[in-house]
Structure formats: C-alpha cells, structure tokens
Scaffold this active site. Structure first.
Site, PDB file in Angstrom:
ATOM      1  N   HIS A  74       0.933  -1.377   0.195  1.00  0.00           N
ATOM      2  CA  HIS A  74       0.389   0.373  -0.189  1.00  0.00           C
ATOM      3  C   HIS A  74       1.064   0.808  -0.080  1.00  0.00           C
ATOM      4  CE1 HIS A  74      -3.312   2.834   0.716  1.00  0.00           C
ATOM      5  NE2 HIS A  74      -2.999   2.632   1.574  1.00  0.00           N
ATOM      6  N   ASP A 125       1.070   4.792  -0.023  1.00  0.00           N
ATOM      7  CA  ASP A 125       0.358   6.275  -0.047  1.00  0.00           C
ATOM      8  C   ASP A 125       0.874   7.618  -1.472  1.00  0.00           C
ATOM      9  OD1 ASP A 125      -2.405   6.146   1.934  1.00  0.00           O
ATOM     10  OD2 ASP A 125      -0.225   5.175   2.988  1.00  0.00           O
ATOM     11  N   ASP A 155      -7.711   1.778   2.430  1.00  0.00           N
ATOM     12  CA  ASP A 155      -7.771   2.110   3.314  1.00  0.00           C
ATOM     13  C   ASP A 155      -8.415   3.814   3.128  1.00  0.00           C
ATOM     14  OD1 ASP A 155      -6.156   3.401   5.252  1.00  0.00           O
ATOM     15  OD2 ASP A 155      -4.489   4.614   3.452  1.00  0.00           O
ATOM     16  N   HIS A 170      -6.229   9.656  -1.364  1.00  0.00           N
ATOM     17  CA  HIS A 170      -7.407   9.585  -0.027  1.00  0.00           C
ATOM     18  C   HIS A 170      -6.173  10.288   1.922  1.00  0.00           C
ATOM     19  CE1 HIS A 170      -4.802   5.288   0.545  1.00  0.00           C
ATOM     20  NE2 HIS A 170      -4.606   6.325   1.501  1.00  0.00           N
TER      21      HIS A 170
HETATM   22 ZN   LIG Z   1      -3.366   4.766   2.790  1.00  0.00          ZN
END
Ligand SMILES: [Zn+2]
Length: 1101
Positions: free
Chosen positions: A289, A291, A401, A611
């Site tokens: 994951h 970001d 997420d 996000h």
């Molecule tokens: Zn995230």
C-alpha cells in the site's frame, strides 16, 4: 537398579518407576522459545550466533564514495553519476531531511567468502534507498532501520575482482521524517542519518530457515489454545529443538530442522508446500500500500514505487508462489515515465501472471468528497491505463485505506466493469463494529457488488501466524462462506512482501496440512480468482444498502480548506471546458478538441483526490505541491475556455452557461452595472436589469440601532447583532428561523481528538460549543439590485471574521436565497469553526447531496446498541450506553455533504448551499456547516491564513426537490459575463452559432451532468504516448452524455440535439456500447431512468 521386566507379562513397562519426570510449566517453556532466536543477552550463544558464516567490511572489500545532490533535488542516475564523487565511509552522517546522496560502492569478495553458499550486501543508514547497477539499472529498494537491508550479490561477483554498484540514499525513513516515535508529528526538516552498516555477509541459509521454523512453531505454542493438543505438541517440539541445538555445530541445525518437520511437514522449503489438494480457507495475496502522498511529498512517492516494485519482481523470481496485487494507475504511469527498466520488469511479471494490476482507478481516492463525475473519471482513466498498457481491465475495485465509501459506488463499479470491491478501513470504526466480512453492497439505485473486508483487519499484514488465524476467528460471515483474503506486505516505504513473509506463510500452510487447527492458507491465486470462488454463493450473502459510513476520521471533510476549494472549482471548470469544447468541436471542424490538455487536467485533479490529499491528512509539503497544481490547472482551464476577462459593454458580453435547464440570473458587469442573463444553451444573452434608486428591487434599512431589515419580493431578512433573527418567506407566508434563535451564528469548538489530529473530530468536541459574539454591523452595499451587511467578529487576538449577509433582487420564477460570505483570518490552535442555522422545520431525517444522489441521515441520536457492547458484561453495557447518551454520542454526528444539505418537512424546507465545504451536521432542527479546523499534525500550519467561504440559505416550498438541486449547481457555477469580441476563441464563436447544442426536457429531477467527446474518437485522441495510446480508435465523431436522476424517482425525458445523430447507444462509464437506443426524431431520443440511475449515452454523429 531394581524392577527388571516382569516375567509374567509381555509388556516392557517397568513395575518400578525409574526416575521422577516433571510436568512442563507452560509459561516458562513458552518464554524460553523466544530467547532461542532473539537479540539480547543470549544472542552470541543462541541461533542468531550461527546466522552468518563470515562478514567482510574492510576497505579492501568495500570502498565507498558519495555525491551529495543539492537541496531537495532528486536527480536521475545519469545526472548523478556524471558528478565527481568524494571518498566516505561507514560512520559518516548524511542529511538534512529530504536530501539525496548517491553512493558509489566498489565490492571485492574476499577469498574466504567466495565459496560460501549465499552472499549478501547489508546496507543500513536508517533511510530508504535504491540499489543501481553500474550501467544504470534500478535493481532493488532498501528500507533501512533493520528492515530490508540486504541485497543478494550476483554469482559474477565471486571472481575476486572489484565490482561497482550505486546506492541512491533518500534522507527519509519509510514514514518520512517525523521528529520522534510519533509518526504523525510534522516532519523535522533537519534530520541527519548515519551510515551504520556496509558489509558483505555470507549467510547460513539452513540457520535462517530454522529461525523461521522456530518463529512459527513458537507462535503455535503461544497462540493456539492450551486446551488443544496442537498447542502442546508445538511447545514440546520447540523445546526439543532448543535442547538439540549445539552452538557452532552445523549438523545440529540440520537435526533441528528435521525435528521441525514433525510439526511443519516435509515441504516448507519450497512453493510445493501449496500443492496439497486440500480445502483452503485463506488466500494470501502480496500487496504494497503506497500512499501517493502522505508524510512525504509526491516526488518521493515516485521513488517509493520504483523501490517497492523492483523488490517484488526480484522476490517473484525466488518465490514463484508470490502473487502481488497493486493498484493506482498513476503509480504505474510514474514508473513507466521515470524507470523504464523497472517498468519492463513489471510488465514481464504481469504477463507471467504474478504481478496483478488491480483497482481500476487512477489513484486510491477519497470517495466522500469527489463529485460523481470525478468518481467516473477515476475509473475511466484508471481502467484505460491498465487496458492500454497492461492489456487488461480490473474486475475488482481496490480501496483498503479510504475513509468511508459513497453510496453510489456499487453502481459506478458495475458501470466500470467491476463487480467486486475490497476494503478494510471500516475495521477502524470507533463506535460500532461493522458486522460483515463478505456481503453484497447495494447502491442507491439497487446495483450491487460483492464486498470483502479481510478479517485479519489489515492491508499490510506481516503474514504472522496470528494473521492467518484471525482470518477465521474474526470472520463475521461464516454462515455464508468461511474463506477470506489475507493481504500482506509492508506498505509505503516498506517495499511490499518480504522473504520472511513468504517463508512464514509456507510454514503456516505446513502446520495446517501437518497438524491442522490453523486455517489452511493458500498462495498462487489472484484476487479475482478469490472473488470467482465467492460469486456462486453471492445470492446468499447478507446485503448492506447505502453508504459505508466510516465512524472515524470525520474531520477529513473539513481539514485543508484550500485543497477542497480547489477540488470543487476544478470539477466545475472541467465540466465547463468539456461541455463547451464538445460543442465547439462538433460545430467547427477546424477547432481541435483539447483532449491532451483535458487529460492532463483531469489527471491532476484525480491525483489530488488521493485519500491522504483531499481529506487533508498529509504534511505541509504535499499541499504546497497540490495547491500549485490546482492553481496551474485553473489557469490552464481559463485558457482552454478562451475566456477574456476584459471588461466589455453589455452589448458585447454573453454569459457562458453549461447548466442544462432554463436559467435566469443577475450577472455582474461592473461596479455600477448589472444585467439579467436569461434563457437556455451555452451562451446566454444579457439584457439590462431595470431598477432605479427610486424603485429598488431590494431594500435595506436600519430599523433600530444595530437592527437591519433586508427585503426583496420574496424574502424579508432581519439581522440583529450580526445574526439572522428572522427570515420570513413572503410568498409562503411563513417564518424560516426558529423563534428566538439566531441563524448564521458562528460557533467555535475545542478540537482535540484522541490522536489523529488532521483526521478526527471526536464527539466530545460538541460539549465545548461557544457562540462567537459579533462586533459592529454596517451596511456595506446598497444598490438597487443588491444589498449587503457586514459584521466584524473577533475570534481571538489573532483571528477574526468579516461576515457579509447579502440579499439580491428576486427574479420572477426563481427562488431567492440569502447569500453569506465569510472572510476568515484564521490562526487558531486545535479549534473548529462552524456556522449554525436553527430552522423552524421538523424532521427526523436530513438530506445531503452525495456523488450522483442524496443520502438521508438521522437528525436525532436514537440508535440500537453498538454491536461491540454485546460482548461486554451487562453492567458495563449500561455504563457505556449512559455515557454515550450523556455526550450525545452517535456515530453520524458529523457527516459529508456536497453542494447542499437540506432539512425539509412536508411541503416546506430549507437548504444550505455551499461553494467549497464538505462537513455538515443536522441535530434536531439545527443545521450546522463546518468551516475550518486547526489541527497541528501532520501539517503544523494546516489552514492557517485567509479564507473566503460562500454559502446560502435557500428556503423552499415543497419538500427537497429540483429547485435545490438546480440552485446548488447555479451557486457553484455562477454565470459570468465574458467579452464576446474577436479575441475570444473559436470556441465561443462556434457555440454562439449553435443556440441549442443540446438539452434535456422531461422530469426536472434529471440532470444532464456531463457532455464530452468520445474517448476513442479518431479526431480527438492525442498521440500514441498518452495513457490510452494502445487502445483502438473509433471512426467518426461521437459525443458522450451522462445523465442521472438526482432525487430518487423514476426519471423520464428526451434529449434534444441540433446535431446530425446517426445512432445512439446506452454505454457504460468506459464508453463500451451496451444497447442501441432508437431515435425518436432527428437528433432526439427518449431516456427512462430508474431512481438514482446514472446513465451514459454515446451519440454517434
Ligand atoms: Zn493509505
């Protein structure tokens, strides 16, 4: 010795006990296991002491040089190696935060290590890094701080000669540069990192394998229940292994491993462990994951992607069972542009079936705040990138997420070719536990997707024994199906799955096959295959209708106001650009639809919806970047519109309009001149608005000291002490404001959530409400068509508000509203600013605009008991319920809205419109718009400065209806007069020649939201290098329309165009034709939508 064999029995069991034997004391023997393979006082005497067979770190083996990149530049390999390097060594420090340092490393493997089984370079500076080959190939990422510090030396390095590699050091850890242990604190700009380790290590692979064996058997001894034989057996075997181990004796390690097989089975040293054909419960899928921004700037993410994915390609060569799912088309695009060799490796692994592009969206975006069309474009741009570049679309929407999920997502997923959805974040709910693991999630229009939330409750699992176990023990949908996904791998800078993860999972599978009790984990399937297994049972799955509200991170609707304003403005302007450019390109063949520019603008908007960006939970550097992007975007769009802001006379002006219904609005021309634009179509003529000083259309009067009355033909507003004490609807003959209450009242709250400052506002903040008292009110505008009052409000010594209340002339047939503007000078610490409207309307539900629809939420605090309560003793349940009631705590105390929120009773209601806000609450009859927050982490200066915020109070007859929907559009896209002189682009000219262009008649709940050119039209597509360069082009010209039902009823209407339409197809969001729609007349066709349906049509011209 007594007690020989008993001659009268055949048994060998002695009559007399030969010696005392003690019971194993469970806790002591369990604790002993960890000390066998842990650091600490025994590390030189336990298994760790045998992990390495030799280490070389002398200068004759490793020579180091460094070049320090200036400032915060992140140069390419070629640029970096063109510089002069200086000598350096282990022990030196490098910095400051965010700087980059390139190391040149000369490696010579010493004679004594050349024949060892396995050689690695160990490099650790507590920073992230990338290993590069001498000729500029990005090889593998490093994490630092003891994690992923090894790079396996190639066989060719064993020749005794010197070999050169490079390491690019980024001065940040995997979570950026937080000053201490608390990662969300704003980054320390002046961190330095010491190179602690640079050495050649010969690894004892057998010892390493035993280490993992013991980790898993130890976990079984620690975590299996003590009333299971499987736990006792694990404890016994682990202790027997420790007893057998002899320091310095390689043979003993082999013996220990053989003993471990009794628990793990014989196959854990290869992927063949997964070939036993047995019933599988848990499907392991590797994931990283990343970001796209968060505690580091965007540019660092680009490097994190290359570091992480190169790791995975390398690991796949060694672990053929590794299947790795990775989302976010944007990250693939960065890789393609910046790291061509890693991109080629990724593509090869995609072809080989181990690397799975997933998610179908441009980034893992927020879903609360983006408009419906933005959500569409996330899928359109994402799916097209995947299809064009990697030969496939995604079937699964992947969003582990994100902070809550909008109600229309299942419909949009279905229309984007995805019928599955994976998320996980709802396990963070801090009031009610979400009750399902696998279920059907149903949109406002009834569309459904199969949703799975991994029961291990993480998307960055460490592939622990416990993660596998929790995949069943925390599974909430086992009545229907007991299988689940285990999403493992380190996120962000961690680089995804590690070899340790893969080794542990092999052993977990071994345990399941050999002794049982642990659910059987399987590797080698894709996420889509997991959902394929679920789908036949889908009609038995529990359903969940409407939004998946996240009971945490409710502050993200408000934090970072400027980013949110840019998002709203960009969405509105992109809508205008596409609409008008479409009309121009159809009318005028010489006008080129600016597809490449539009794509670039959309990609920038979509990226900022990531996000942690749009929700406001990133560090300051991210917002510096995204604000710049936003400003550039708006500039580009104005240019693309061919708009001239130059002043023109009324005769030489037109108003640009892209709203698909009749409009009549006042248009500002100059300080002294106002016109009325009226009509339909893209360019509205403006005529003079006839009022005079003697006969004004709106009046203002100070009736008493500090008491003012503003009045037009529809509304009478009384302002007292800066607040609205009466809003009288002269047409409906009723008061709108609660008797004795004050509307447009600013309130401020203490805002110190439990931990996640930028993310959370906690329910207890409501108890700290304070009204801000107003200073002097003065008449700031008194024109025949518009009047305003301005009040100064002191928030603190540092902060203040200039609050303006405006009433404009009422136009016949158009519902009038009271417009409010706040210029806020905001320099607070952990405060929350809101504005309130206590209205004389009663309903137990309020409505909020969401993407392509409306969500209703309660205005009261009734609720059933939160689920987690049932697991508590009754007395505790009672205390919790009382506490929550006392605080008025129920989960939706702060909710998301788009352009309006509405409280209506039968036949009458009030809508609050806004131009840039997303946080709202309606409690009883008090409507409350959230304006500004002041969190100090992770951005120490979030929202400090000057803000301009607009909203309006729109009373209306009837319940919530199209009057509100249309007013909210108009409020966000006010008509603007532009000069229609020759220097205005061809676009304007083309539009003027086409008075109709396109329109929709029929049920007023229908909204024609988007008009654009077909993605694949041959005259529109940019060069082959764009995101969809490999997709087939379509002959001829087409226009794509998107219509939705905005109010939740059957919507029938007719689309009318001035074009020569050959055929009309209902299509999906990806513009695949679904069915042909008959034409009813030239350029006309009927539409018929179910409640809240989003429908797209492709008109082939
Ligand atoms: Zn995230």
């Amino acid at each position: 010795m007594g007690g020989g064999p008993d001659l009268r029995s055949k048994s060998s069991y002695p009559t007399l006990a030969p010696r005392p034997v003690g019971q194993m004391i469970s806790k002591i023997y369990k604790d002993r296991i960890r000390s066998f393979y842990s650091r600490g006082q025994y590390e030189k005497h336990n298994l760790l002491a045998m992990m390495h067979e030799g280490i070389a770190s002398e200068e004759s083996n490793i020579k180091l040089w460094v070049w320090d990149a200036p400032g915060q530049e992140r140069p390419t390999f070629d640029e970096a190696v063109s510089h002069e390097f200086r000598k350096t060594s282990v022990g030196h420090s490098f910095g400051p935060s965010w700087s980059t340092h390139w190391f040149k490393i000369a490696i010579t493997v010493p004679e004594n290590l050349r024949r060892k089984e396995h050689l690695e370079l160990h490099w650790d500076a507590d920073t992230e890094g990338m290993v590069w080959s001498k000729d500029g190939q990005a090889l593998q990422g490093l994490t630092g701080g003891g994690e992923r510090i090894e790079w396996i030396l190639p066989e060719s390095f064993r020749d005794g000669k010197e070999h050169i590699i490079y390491i690019e050091m980024a001065c940040n850890g995997m979570f950026g540069n937080s000053p201490g242990g608390d990662i969300i604190q704003p980054p320390d700009p002046d961190k330095y990192f010491t190179l602690k380790k640079a050495e050649i290590v010969a690894v004892n692979l057998e010892a390493r394998a035993l280490y993992i064996d013991m980790w898993i058997i130890g976990d079984a001894a620690r975590e299996f229940p003590e009333n299971s034989w499987e736990q006792h057996k694990a404890l016994k075997i682990a202790n027997d292994i420790i007893d057998t181990f002899k320091l310095g004796d390689k043979e003993s390690i082999t013996k220990c491993r053989r003993m471990a097989q009794e628990y793990l089975g014989p196959n854990v040293d290869s992927h063949r462990v997964y070939s036993s054909a047995k019933d599988v419960k848990v499907y392991g899928i590797g994931h990283c994951h990343i970001d796209s921004c968060w505690l580091w700037p965007w540019d660092e993410t680009k490097r994190k992607v290359a570091r992480s994915w190169s790791n995975q390609c390398d690991l796949m060569d060694r672990y053929p069972e590794l299947n790795f799912a990775c989302s976010q088309a944007q990250q693939y695009k960065w890789l393609k542009q910046l790291y061509p060799n890693v991109w080629d490796r990724v593509k090869a692994k995609v072809r080989a079936g181990q690397f799975h592009p997933i998610g179908g969206s441009w980034v893992e975006h927020d879903t609360n705040m983006p408009s419906g069309e933005s959500l569409v474009r996330q899928f359109l741009y994402g799916q097209r990138f995947f299809e064009s570049n990697l030969g496939r679309r995604s079937q699964t929407f992947w969003l582990p997420d994100t902070f809550g999920y909008a109600a229309q997502l299942p419909q949009l997923c279905r229309l984007a070719g995805m019928d599955r959805f994976l998320t996980q974040k709802l396990s963070w709910n801090n009031i009610n536990k979400f009750p399902h693991t696998t279920f059907n999630w149903v949109a406002l229009d009834g569309s459904q997707v199969v949703c799975h939330m991994p029961p291990s409750e993480t998307y960055t699992a460490e592939a622990h024994f416990g993660d596998v176990r929790r995949s069943v023990t925390q599974h909430k949908s086992m009545d229907q199906d007991a299988t689940s996904l285990l999403v493992f791998g380190k996120g962000d800078g961690g680089g995804g799955p590690t070899w340790q993860h893969l080794e542990k999972l092999r052993r977990c599978r071994g345990v399941a096959d050999q002794v049982g009790l642990l659910p059987r984990v399987h590797m080698g399937n894709t996420v889509d295959e997991f959902f394929d297994f679920l789908q036949p049972k889908a009609d038995t799955f529990v359903t969940w209708y409407g939004e998946l509200y996240f009971e945490l991170h409710r502050g993200t609707y408000t934090t970072q106001a400027k980013t949110k304003l840019n998002n709203r403005k960009s969405e509105a302007m992109l809508r205008d650009v596409e609409w008008l450019a479409t009309l121009a390109s159809i009318k005028n063949e010489s006008y080129k639809y600016p597809k490449a520019d539009i794509d670039a603008m959309w990609e920038a908007v979509l990226l900022c919806q990531f996000h942690d960006c749009l929700p406001g939970s990133s560090i300051e550097m991210v917002y510096d970047d995204s604000d710049k992007t936003g400003e550039r975007l708006l500039k580009d769009i104005r240019k693309a519109l061919g708009v001239s802001d130059r002043r023109a006379s009324l005769q030489d002006s037109v108003a640009i309009n892209t709203l698909p219904w009749h409009r009549k609005e006042l248009v500002h021309l100059s300080d002294n001149e106002v016109g009325v634009a009226c009509g339909e179509g893209p360019f509205l003529a403006i005529r003079p608005f006839k009022t005079t000083e003697e006969q004004p259309a709106v009046t203002i009067e100070e009736v008493r000291k500090g008491v003012f009355v503003l009045e037009n033909d529809q509304l009478r507003v009384k302002v007292e002490g800066g607040c609205i004490t009466s809003l009288y609807d002269r047409v409906a003959k009723r008061e709108v404001i609660e008797k004795g209450a004050k509307a447009n009242q600013y309130t401020i709250f203490d805002d110190k959530p439990l931990y996640w400052q930028a993310w959370d506002v906690e329910v207890y903040h409501l108890a700290t409400r304070q009204e801000l008292s107003c200073g002097e009110t003065t008449i700031s505008e008194k024109k025949p068509h518009r009047v305003s009052l301005t009040t100064t409000i002191k928030i603190s010594d540092a902060s203040s508000i200039k609050s303006t209340i405006t009433l404009a002339a009422a136009l016949k047939g158009v519902q009038s509203w009271v417009e409010c503007h706040a210029e806020v000078e905001w320099h607070e610490n952990m405060k929350f600013l809101k504005v309130e409207f206590p209205v004389d309307v009663r309903n137990t539900e309020a409505s909020y605009e969401t993407a392509f629809g409306i969500v209703k939420r309660p205005t009261h605090y009734n609720t059933s008991c939160p689920c987690f309560l049932f697991s508590l003793p009754p007395i505790i349940q009672a205390i919790v319920v009382l506490t929550f009631h006392a605080a008025g705590t129920w989960p939706k105390f702060e909710v998301c809205c788009h352009r309006f929120a509405d409280l209506s009773e039968h036949n009458y209601g009030v809508s609050i419109l806004n131009d840039s806000k997303y946080g709202f609450a309606t409690t009883g009859n008090v409507m409350r718009l959230s304006l500004l927050r002041a969190p100090k982490a992770p951005d120490a200066h979030a929202d400090m400065g000057t803000h301009h915020i607009r909203w309006a109070i729109l009373p209306h007859q009837q319940s919530l209806g199209h009057a509100t929907v249309r007013a909210a559009f108009a409020f966000n896209q006010p008509l603007k007069a532009v000069a229609s002189s020759p220097d205005v682009s061809a676009l304007v000219a083309a539009g003027r020649a086409s008075p109709i262009g396109i329109k929709l008649v029929g049920d007023p709940s229908l909204v024609l939201d988007t008009v654009k050119r077909g993605e694949d039209d041959e005259d529109v597509r940019p060069g082959d290098e764009d995101v969809s360069g490999n997709l087939p082009k379509r002959k001829g010209r087409s226009v794509v329309l998107r219509v939705y039902d905005s109010l939740g009823g059957r919507g029938r209407g007719t689309i009318k165009t001035a074009w020569d339409v050959r055929a009309v197809f209902k299509c999906n969001l990806l513009e695949d034709d679904l069915e042909e729609i008959p034409l009813r007349a030239k350029g006309e066709f009927d539409i018929d939508l179910r409640p809240f349906e989003v429908a797209s049509y492709r008109l082939a011209l």
